[in-house]
Scaffold this active site. Structure first.
Site, mmCIF file in Angstrom:
data_model
loop_
_atom_site.group_PDB
_atom_site.id
_atom_site.type_symbol
_atom_site.label_atom_id
_atom_site.label_comp_id
_atom_site.label_asym_id
_atom_site.label_seq_id
_atom_site.Cartn_x
_atom_site.Cartn_y
_atom_site.Cartn_z
ATOM 1 N N ARG A 1 5.627 -14.238 3.842
ATOM 2 C CA ARG A 1 4.563 -14.024 2.862
ATOM 3 C C ARG A 1 4.518 -15.083 1.769
ATOM 4 O O ARG A 1 3.441 -15.510 1.355
ATOM 5 C CB ARG A 1 4.727 -12.638 2.228
ATOM 6 C CG ARG A 1 4.431 -11.530 3.223
ATOM 7 C CD ARG A 1 4.717 -10.162 2.648
ATOM 8 N NE ARG A 1 4.333 -9.136 3.624
ATOM 9 C CZ ARG A 1 4.487 -7.840 3.433
ATOM 10 N NH1 ARG A 1 5.027 -7.398 2.303
ATOM 11 N NH2 ARG A 1 4.108 -6.966 4.351
ATOM 12 N N SER B 1 -3.521 -5.335 5.619
ATOM 13 C CA SER B 1 -2.209 -5.367 6.254
ATOM 14 C C SER B 1 -1.853 -6.734 6.827
ATOM 15 O O SER B 1 -2.679 -7.435 7.401
ATOM 16 C CB SER B 1 -2.165 -4.333 7.382
ATOM 17 O OG SER B 1 -1.003 -4.497 8.156
ATOM 18 N N GLY C 1 11.542 10.610 -7.746
ATOM 19 C CA GLY C 1 10.656 9.884 -6.844
ATOM 20 C C GLY C 1 10.572 10.558 -5.491
ATOM 21 O O GLY C 1 11.593 10.975 -4.930
ATOM 22 N N GLY D 1 12.965 8.469 -1.758
ATOM 23 C CA GLY D 1 13.291 9.708 -2.452
ATOM 24 C C GLY D 1 13.157 10.938 -1.580
ATOM 25 O O GLY D 1 14.044 11.805 -1.557
ATOM 26 N N ARG E 1 10.695 -10.623 0.614
ATOM 27 C CA ARG E 1 10.833 -9.556 1.605
ATOM 28 C C ARG E 1 9.957 -9.863 2.813
ATOM 29 O O ARG E 1 8.768 -10.142 2.662
ATOM 30 C CB ARG E 1 10.434 -8.205 1.008
ATOM 31 C CG ARG E 1 10.493 -7.073 2.031
ATOM 32 C CD ARG E 1 10.169 -5.732 1.404
ATOM 33 N NE ARG E 1 8.799 -5.624 0.952
ATOM 34 C CZ ARG E 1 7.742 -5.368 1.736
ATOM 35 N NH1 ARG E 1 7.909 -5.250 3.050
ATOM 36 N NH2 ARG E 1 6.530 -5.257 1.229
ATOM 37 N N HIS F 1 1.654 -11.116 -1.914
ATOM 38 C CA HIS F 1 1.179 -10.817 -0.555
ATOM 39 C C HIS F 1 -0.025 -11.688 -0.249
ATOM 40 O O HIS F 1 -0.959 -11.754 -1.051
ATOM 41 C CB HIS F 1 0.806 -9.336 -0.435
ATOM 42 C CG HIS F 1 0.731 -8.859 0.976
ATOM 43 N ND1 HIS F 1 -0.241 -9.298 1.846
ATOM 44 C CD2 HIS F 1 1.491 -7.995 1.677
ATOM 45 C CE1 HIS F 1 -0.065 -8.711 3.028
ATOM 46 N NE2 HIS F 1 0.985 -7.928 2.947
ATOM 47 N N HIS G 1 2.514 -7.882 -5.047
ATOM 48 C CA HIS G 1 2.662 -6.775 -4.096
ATOM 49 C C HIS G 1 3.964 -6.001 -4.267
ATOM 50 O O HIS G 1 3.950 -4.803 -4.522
ATOM 51 C CB HIS G 1 2.569 -7.333 -2.675
ATOM 52 C CG HIS G 1 2.740 -6.310 -1.593
ATOM 53 N ND1 HIS G 1 1.974 -5.160 -1.527
ATOM 54 C CD2 HIS G 1 3.590 -6.250 -0.533
ATOM 55 C CE1 HIS G 1 2.346 -4.449 -0.481
ATOM 56 N NE2 HIS G 1 3.329 -5.078 0.137
ATOM 57 N N LEU H 1 9.443 -0.233 4.318
ATOM 58 C CA LEU H 1 9.568 1.103 4.892
ATOM 59 C C LEU H 1 10.930 1.269 5.546
ATOM 60 O O LEU H 1 11.547 2.341 5.467
ATOM 61 C CB LEU H 1 8.452 1.349 5.911
ATOM 62 C CG LEU H 1 7.019 1.132 5.430
ATOM 63 C CD1 LEU H 1 6.021 1.531 6.513
ATOM 64 C CD2 LEU H 1 6.751 1.916 4.159
#
Length: 636
Positions: free
Chosen positions: A326, A273, A29, A34, A430, A255, A396, A436
């Site tokens: 979310r 977003s 990945g 990765g 999450r 999401h 999502h 990220l």
């Protein structure tokens, strides 16, 4: 707990520079987790081989992330801290995350920003040149660093630059257009992988002292999701078949701000977003007759006066408003649409920017969100500066994944999992801008320590050979699997792989999606079994194994999805509570919020594979909260 990671690093085993050159690591990945892991390990002096299914590491799905990355820098002086980020993350996950892992994530978050700035990532800056921040769901502070609506792309380019440097130095060797088909376990340790060259169809063997899996999540189980169509969960699943426990598979994130489904021939959904919820206000008409008129095309959103608009998130959650987590925002949208107030096809709500345009001006909004508005207009042919966006929840991110310990090592020694491929940091939901953060934390600041600790005694093993009987057996098993798929006769009534994948996705979304119950899950289990049986009788897979064959690739992944779907259903059935993205309609409060059962389900469910068609066995890892006071989530 605040000293745990510091103490770990102080006591870890080390490998001297000369010995690092004798140790091989495979990374599967090239997304943020990765690429950052391979670049870091290569810079340390290890021999790294990295694999991706795309033609370039830059095409990894991390590039699609839009809104930003969290870090506890407190640049806005609004009360943020490592402690607050830690607590927000555990609360956002509905108290189903592991304390120590989450604290470490918050602790290293600031270093991620420093690393990325040093790499040249063009984060947004304020008028004085300082790094800018914005808010995301589940927080009352501004801690999200961003680069317009393309943060994932910019972060991945930074990691790709670091990776490319190591490739040029010779410490990392890159293999593109390869898909991992099996994990090779020798004497109980992960020692290599079998991959299929997606251009030629050849099977190839690669051996190493350790394997890092960074292949993302399994959201495409549902077919329609925000994931790229090439994203899949097969690499993690073949590791599960080899003995790696799979944790919390039913924790799937919805999401709330995606462009709604527009037809039966759609292959994926487009995310808008979460950052848009900073300034956009979400609403539906207060009157059902207005919603019906909009659905019939007799009224437009702009025809509805302010007093007839229901800003339902601001009404229900005044403290957080449009920035609730979310799962909360998604269920609220579904509730309004199910009640008959939806717009568009009936399953959409409005995300309106009229207020912020009037307050700040179109130019200021364009600077913050311009590329997102442009993307929306290209897809829908509607101008969001003039009319509200239409959005609806969609699959999502997956919080479930391979079980890992504090060192990110799975139940197979020598096999590590990073980023979305593991379960460790998010609990049952999450928070936005944390994916990220976790991917880069794992790659830049966790694995370089934990992998070295594992490899310290592997210098005595010597070079791992790819000619051992275990490699022979693994490659032969892959060949047999491909031959078995290609032997399916497929009569005149046969269907494509996509036909079956789309049908599986509809079953999972309908009966094991945003809302679940015993009846729906039991029905899903039966329908998946029937669909799988039909797949093995009548799927049509053209071509051969020894050539470029995308249909064969998809068939292999779909075979894995059938097994994974049954595990998601089994996990959802066993967890008789609601928490985060796992919402059982039998277990909800009077206000429609999640109703946890902490007495009976305060644990990680780690499932162990027992063979195709056999029920998996489950081990429980208790979640002991020593530093956080457990409470019902309250965003009001």
């Amino acid at each position: 707990m605040a000293e745990k990671w510091t103490n770990y690093k102080a006591s870890q085993k080390l490998v001297n520079p000369a010995n690092k050159r004798k140790l091989d690591i495979i990374v599967v990945g090239t997304g943020l987790a990765g690429a950052s892991a391979a670049a870091s390990l290569g810079a340390m002096g290890f021999n790294v081989e990295i694999f991706c299914i795309q033609d370039s590491p830059r095409r990894a799905h991390s590039i699609a992330a839009q809104g930003g990355i969290n870090a506890a820098k407190n640049y806005q002086n609004d009360g943020d801290s490592v402690e607050r980020l830690f607590r927000d993350t555990v609360k956002g996950g509905d108290y189903r995350a592991r304390e120590a892992n989450v604290y470490r994530l918050a602790e290293v978050s600031g270093a991620i920003i420093d690393q990325c700035v040093a790499q040249g990532v063009p984060f947004a800056r304020d008028y004085g040149g300082l790094l800018e921040n914005r808010s995301f769901g589940g927080a009352q502070v501004s801690r999200t660093f961003y680069a317009k609506g393309q943060t994932g792309q910019q972060l991945l380019l930074g990691a790709y630059g670091a990776l490319s440097r190591e490739i040029a130095r010779g410490t990392v060797k890159l293999y593109t257009r390869r898909e991992m088909m099996d994990l090779v376990v020798v004497d109980g340790r992960a020692r290599g992988i079998i991959v299929r060259n997606l251009v030629t169809g050849d099977l190839e063997r690669y051996a190493a002292h350790a394997v890092v899996l960074a292949t993302g999540g399994y959201g495409n189980l549902y077919y329609l999701s925000t994931n790229a169509m090439n994203s899949n969960g097969s690499a993690a699943w073949v590791c599960h078949r080899k003995g790696a426990a799979f944790a919390n598979p039913c924790y799937v994130q919805i999401h709330p701000t995606c462009i709604p489904v527009h037809g039966d021939y759609q292959s994926k959904l487009t995310l808008m977003s979460e950052s848009l919820r900073n300034d956009g206000r979400i609403w539906v008409p207060k009157k059902k007759e207005d919603a019906e008129a909009i659905r019939a095309g007799k009224l437009k959103a702009t025809d509805i006066p302010e007093e007839d608009r229901d800003y339902y998130l601001e009404r229900r959650y005044p403290a957080f408003g449009n920035l609730v987590p979310r799962d909360v925002a998604s269920r609220a949208a579904k509730e309004r649409c199910d009640a008959g107030y939806g717009v568009g096809t009936g399953y959409a709500v409005y995300l309106d920017f009229a207020d912020v345009i009037q307050r700040l001006g179109k130019e200021a909004v364009e600077q913050k969100y311009g590329n997102l508005f442009q993307m929306y207009q290209k897809i829908t042919d509607e101008n969001p500066y003039e009319t509200p966006m239409m959005i609806y929840p969609a699959i999502h991110y997956t919080m479930g994944g391979l079980w890992v310990d504090y060192e990110l090592q799975t139940t197979i020694p020598g096999l590590f999992a990073a980023g979305e491929a593991n379960f460790s940091d998010h609990g049952a939901n999450r928070l936005g801008a944390s994916a990220l953060m976790q991917g880069l934390a794992d790659g830049y600041f966790v694995l370089p320590y934990t992998l070295q600790n594992y490899l310290a005694d592997q210098i005595y093993v010597g070079k791992i050979s790819a000619t051992s009987p275990e490699f022979d057996e693994a490659e032969n098993n892959v060949k047999k699997r491909l031959e078995r798929l290609l032997r399916i006769s497929g009569q005149s009534t046969s269907h494509s792989v996509d036909h079956f994948h789309k049908a599986l996705g509809k079953i999972m979304w309908e009966y094991c999606g945003m809302a679940r119950n015993t009846e729906s899950l039991t029905k899903a289990k039966q329908l998946v079994s029937e669909l799988e049986e039909e797949f093995w009788k009548s799927v049509f897979i053209p071509g051969t194994a020894n050539e470029f064959n995308p249909e064969l690739e998809k068939a292999c992944r779909l075979e894995d999805y059938f097994e994974l779907a049954q595990l998601v259903i089994a996990d959802a059935l066993h967890r008789e509570e609601s928490c985060g993205g796992h919402f059982r309609t039998e277990h909800q409060t009077e206000d429609g919020e999640t109703l946890r059962d902490d007495e009976h389900f305060m644990y990680v469910a780690a499932w162990e594979y027992q063979g195709h068609g056999q029920p998996e066995t489950m081990e429980r890892e208790p979640l002991n909260y020593e530093y956080i006071q457990i409470a019902n989530r309250n965003y009001k």
